[in-house]
Design an enzyme around this catalytic site. Sequence first.
Site, mmCIF file in Angstrom:
data_model
loop_
_atom_site.group_PDB
_atom_site.id
_atom_site.type_symbol
_atom_site.label_atom_id
_atom_site.label_comp_id
_atom_site.label_asym_id
_atom_site.label_seq_id
_atom_site.Cartn_x
_atom_site.Cartn_y
_atom_site.Cartn_z
ATOM 1 N N SER A 125 0.836 -1.194 0.000
ATOM 2 C CA SER A 125 0.000 0.000 0.000
ATOM 3 C C SER A 125 0.881 1.258 0.000
ATOM 4 O O SER A 125 1.727 1.425 -0.872
ATOM 5 C CB SER A 125 -0.952 -0.036 1.200
ATOM 6 O OG SER A 125 -1.942 0.945 1.094
ATOM 7 N N HIS A 131 -8.092 -4.767 -1.401
ATOM 8 C CA HIS A 131 -6.787 -4.285 -0.949
ATOM 9 C C HIS A 131 -6.030 -5.368 -0.185
ATOM 10 O O HIS A 131 -4.836 -5.585 -0.397
ATOM 11 C CB HIS A 131 -6.986 -3.048 -0.078
ATOM 12 C CG HIS A 131 -5.750 -2.234 0.133
ATOM 13 N ND1 HIS A 131 -4.985 -1.737 -0.898
ATOM 14 C CD2 HIS A 131 -5.140 -1.812 1.284
ATOM 15 C CE1 HIS A 131 -3.971 -1.056 -0.416
ATOM 16 N NE2 HIS A 131 -4.040 -1.092 0.906
#
Length: 270
Positions: free
Chosen positions: A131, A248
């Site tokens: 991320s 994610h």
Amino acid sequence: MSSFSVPTEVDNLPSSPTLSSTLQPVKLTALASRYSRAHSNQIHIDQNTLWPVLIYCRGGLGNYGGVNTSWIEQFVNYGYIVFAPAYRGNEGGEGRDEYGGSDLQDVVSAYQLVHGLPFADPSRISIMGFSRGAINAVHAAATYNIQPHRVHKLVLWSGVADVAQTYMERTDLRRTLKRVLGNSPHRVPEAYTARSPLFKVSELRCPVLIMHGTEDTQVKYSHGTQMYNELKRSGADVTFHAYGGENHHFQGTVQQTAISHMFKWLGTRS
């Protein structure tokens, strides 16, 4: 659980422009694993073994996110030393997490530190950025991009490529990004550009693996494809693993498969 100390000298590794070539003594903690040792049981261990290293750059910002210790426990079972730096201002550390500002030095410091460990293989130090951690990981790989101290391989997992794009897509983060970076991309474009991995591509020299879920709602899939396309245009050695339908954070067996594929790629000669 065990601990050990690290020497102050770091094997003559060249320093970054903003970091001293020596580090203060650091105490590290080794965690006992709760996970299967199926991989580690196949590893031959002796006192002369030099271990490959994976520096894991966490995602999030401040108290949001954090080092995923369960990942560390799984990673070490693939026969790697795993080092997960906590960015300044987090987990009791001094300073301020600037989302790719002065905290970039924390990963550069981690690279310097593990390079000096007597049981680490200095030719096989790889970095993974998850991320937002992609920002820190790419910066470190761009800093150490010349042999013999070049980063071995770079993994960008659900990684941010363009911070200005993140500002536009994540309306829930706009207030935080304006506070941390000084304002919006329109007002301070240089702050966003400086942090964006997309604009560091020309400085990368190591093989790159991009892993991204097609349904990522936090860092859009297009971040991964843009980074891949820019690396391809630059002539880089880049591989893309797309995970259809994943968000994610990958789930269940897909997560385990992704980790396995990542370490297979890390262990392949390039």
